[in-house]
Design a protein around this motif. Structure first.
Motif, mmCIF file in Angstrom:
data_model
loop_
_atom_site.group_PDB
_atom_site.id
_atom_site.type_symbol
_atom_site.label_atom_id
_atom_site.label_comp_id
_atom_site.label_asym_id
_atom_site.label_seq_id
_atom_site.Cartn_x
_atom_site.Cartn_y
_atom_site.Cartn_z
ATOM 1 N N HIS A 107 10.063 3.946 21.300
ATOM 2 C CA HIS A 107 8.359 3.703 21.093
ATOM 3 C C HIS A 107 8.436 5.266 20.945
ATOM 4 N N PRO A 108 7.741 4.889 20.090
ATOM 5 C CA PRO A 108 6.210 6.855 20.239
ATOM 6 C C PRO A 108 5.900 6.316 21.085
ATOM 7 N N GLY A 109 5.134 7.941 21.844
ATOM 8 C CA GLY A 109 4.811 7.672 23.610
ATOM 9 C C GLY A 109 5.010 7.381 24.581
ATOM 10 N N GLU A 110 6.202 6.221 24.258
ATOM 11 C CA GLU A 110 6.866 5.652 25.932
ATOM 12 C C GLU A 110 8.088 5.754 26.540
ATOM 13 N N ASP A 111 8.681 6.088 27.417
ATOM 14 C CA ASP A 111 10.022 6.297 27.624
ATOM 15 C C ASP A 111 11.185 5.424 27.561
ATOM 16 N N PRO A 112 11.946 5.902 26.841
ATOM 17 C CA PRO A 112 13.187 4.621 25.723
ATOM 18 C C PRO A 112 13.520 3.946 27.589
ATOM 19 N N ARG A 113 13.916 2.765 27.187
ATOM 20 C CA ARG A 113 14.080 1.822 27.663
ATOM 21 C C ARG A 113 15.609 0.734 27.709
ATOM 22 N N TRP A 114 16.779 1.074 28.205
ATOM 23 C CA TRP A 114 17.921 0.344 28.003
ATOM 24 C C TRP A 114 18.651 -1.045 29.003
ATOM 25 N N THR A 115 18.610 -1.389 28.428
ATOM 26 C CA THR A 115 19.527 -2.630 29.706
ATOM 27 C C THR A 115 20.815 -3.063 29.057
ATOM 28 N N VAL A 116 21.147 -4.141 29.861
ATOM 29 C CA VAL A 116 22.617 -4.643 29.382
ATOM 30 C C VAL A 116 22.642 -6.140 29.051
ATOM 31 N N SER A 117 23.581 -6.246 28.228
ATOM 32 C CA SER A 117 23.274 -8.140 27.681
ATOM 33 C C SER A 117 24.571 -8.141 28.772
ATOM 34 N N LEU A 118 24.696 -9.568 29.541
ATOM 35 C CA LEU A 118 26.220 -9.977 29.533
ATOM 36 C C LEU A 118 26.567 -11.345 28.396
ATOM 37 N N GLY A 119 26.436 -11.005 27.373
ATOM 38 C CA GLY A 119 26.698 -12.604 26.345
ATOM 39 C C GLY A 119 25.690 -11.898 25.094
ATOM 40 N N GLU A 120 26.047 -12.800 24.357
ATOM 41 C CA GLU A 120 26.247 -12.503 23.413
ATOM 42 C C GLU A 120 24.282 -13.157 23.024
ATOM 43 N N ILE A 121 23.526 -13.066 23.344
ATOM 44 C CA ILE A 121 22.223 -12.815 23.785
ATOM 45 C C ILE A 121 21.562 -11.477 24.046
ATOM 46 N N VAL A 122 20.552 -10.891 23.295
ATOM 47 C CA VAL A 122 20.486 -9.863 23.934
ATOM 48 C C VAL A 122 19.398 -9.825 24.925
ATOM 49 N N ASP A 123 19.484 -9.898 25.799
ATOM 50 C CA ASP A 123 17.566 -10.492 26.565
ATOM 51 C C ASP A 123 16.935 -8.660 26.646
ATOM 52 N N ASP A 124 15.847 -8.785 25.718
ATOM 53 C CA ASP A 124 15.123 -7.370 26.327
ATOM 54 C C ASP A 124 15.110 -7.698 27.820
ATOM 55 N N ALA A 125 14.355 -8.978 28.595
ATOM 56 C CA ALA A 125 13.493 -8.612 29.369
ATOM 57 C C ALA A 125 14.571 -8.113 30.890
ATOM 58 N N ALA A 126 15.797 -7.780 30.746
ATOM 59 C CA ALA A 126 16.732 -7.659 31.589
ATOM 60 C C ALA A 126 16.659 -5.637 32.044
ATOM 61 N N ALA A 127 17.060 -5.386 33.177
ATOM 62 C CA ALA A 127 16.889 -4.473 33.824
ATOM 63 C C ALA A 127 17.408 -4.092 33.680
ATOM 64 N N ALA A 128 17.470 -2.235 34.002
ATOM 65 C CA ALA A 128 19.592 -1.923 33.864
ATOM 66 C C ALA A 128 19.437 -2.114 35.581
ATOM 67 N N PRO A 129 20.899 -1.963 35.484
ATOM 68 C CA PRO A 129 21.190 -2.424 36.784
ATOM 69 C C PRO A 129 21.198 -1.810 37.809
ATOM 70 N N GLN A 130 21.016 -1.462 38.999
ATOM 71 C CA GLN A 130 20.399 -0.618 40.214
ATOM 72 C C GLN A 130 22.179 -0.223 40.526
ATOM 73 N N LYS A 131 21.986 1.180 40.901
ATOM 74 C CA LYS A 131 22.895 1.793 41.670
ATOM 75 C C LYS A 131 23.445 1.514 42.841
ATOM 76 N N ASP A 132 24.645 0.784 43.423
ATOM 77 C CA ASP A 132 25.712 0.273 44.017
ATOM 78 C C ASP A 132 25.700 -1.166 44.341
ATOM 79 N N THR A 133 25.558 -1.547 42.957
ATOM 80 C CA THR A 133 26.011 -3.414 43.086
ATOM 81 C C THR A 133 27.104 -3.329 41.650
ATOM 82 N N LEU A 134 27.566 -3.760 41.615
ATOM 83 C CA LEU A 134 28.763 -4.580 41.195
ATOM 84 C C LEU A 134 29.037 -4.466 39.253
#
Length: 283
Positions: A206-233
């Motif tokens: 989005h203009p004026g904002e940092d790009p944001r990426w997430t991971v979805s583990l299912g058919e439905i995209v979870d916009d509230a999910a966070a990117a995975p932390q380092k040193d996790t499975l």
């Protein structure tokens, strides 16, 4: 223990088992065992069937034919140890176990002293040899520390939990949709997994904002999910499996501008994950 009793058929057979494992797992162990990285530890954990804490009771330094193929700077030992704790092992293990290990020489080029050492072994049981273990690689005998034990238990607990992420095997299809204003857009990247469970990467700009990426583990995209932390499975499944760039066939049906935007968003994900940190080939 008398060394002469360890040079019979059982020892020779055990040595052959280890030599076979060493030939397919030849990477050098980390210089400092307590500093072993998450990826290396996870590789070892998933390669074996048994994870066990032992205290070395006795050793025999193997020589000549029993030490064939030992790398320079290493010595091969037949080791017997008492089991302190079983971290993983569906069939359990006896109270005493034995194994073969190639161990680094000391800085003074002397044989290391292993008796009474507390170790963590990542191994497989040797068929028809109760109590004998086969290390999954030369790096699979680790000096025990509370940190390594804690991290290993966490890896195996997450991997065996109901919400464990699947094994990622590659990238499937990717598509990018530009927004209604310049600088706005969304990319969705579908990943291939070993058990065909859905996993997708979702990148929003989005203009004026940092790009944001997430991971979805299912058919439905979870916009509230966070990117995975380092040193996790989940981080490990992604950082150590994703290719350096999107395969051409993943964006073959995209317009050139959309394909380029998808590649840029994929790079954003890789940069966010950071390096896998693996020091040798996956087990």
């Amino acid at each position: 223990m008398k060394p002469a009793t360890k040079t019979g058929p059982a020892l020779v057979l055990a040595t052959l088992f280890f030599a076979s494992a060493a030939s397919s797992q030849s990477y050098t162990p980390p210089a400092s065992a307590p500093m072993i990285g998450y990826a290396d530890l996870a590789d070892l954990a998933f390669a074996g069937q048994v994870a066990v804490i032992v205290t070395v009771r006795d050793t025999v330094h193997l020589k000549d034919a029993d030490a064939a193929g030992v790398a320079p700077g290493f010595a091969r030992f037949y080791i017997e140890g008492d089991v302190n704790a079983l971290i993983a092992g569906p069939g359990g293990v006896p109270a005493s176990v034995s194994w073969i290990a190639d161990v680094p020489m000391t800085s003074a080029n002397r044989l290391p002293k292993l008796k009474k050492a507390k170790l963590i072994l990542l191994a497989r049981p040797v068929p028809q040899k109760p109590g004998m273990l086969q290390l999954v690689s030369n790096a699979a005998q680790l000096a025990w520390t509370p940190d390594i034990e804690q991290r290993l238990r966490a890896i195996l607990t997450q991997a065996n939990g109901p919400s464990a992420p699947p094994v990622v095997t590659g990238v499937g299809h990717a598509f990018h949709v530009a927004g209604s204003i310049p600088g706005e857009g969304e990319t969705q990247i579908f990943l291939k997994t070993a058990d065909n469970r859905p996993v997708s990467l979702n990148i929003q700009r989005h203009p004026g904002e940092d790009p944001r990426w997430t991971v979805s583990l299912g058919e439905i995209v979870d916009d509230a999910a966070a990117a995975p932390q380092k040193d996790t499975l989940l981080w490990y499944r992604l950082a150590c499996a994703l290719p350096a760039q999107l395969p051409a066939d993943a964006v073959a049906d995209q317009a050139p501008d959309d394909a380029q935007a998808a590649q840029a968003d994929y790079k954003l994900v890789l940069d966010g994950l950071g390096a896998c940190g693996r020091t040798g080939p996956a087990s």
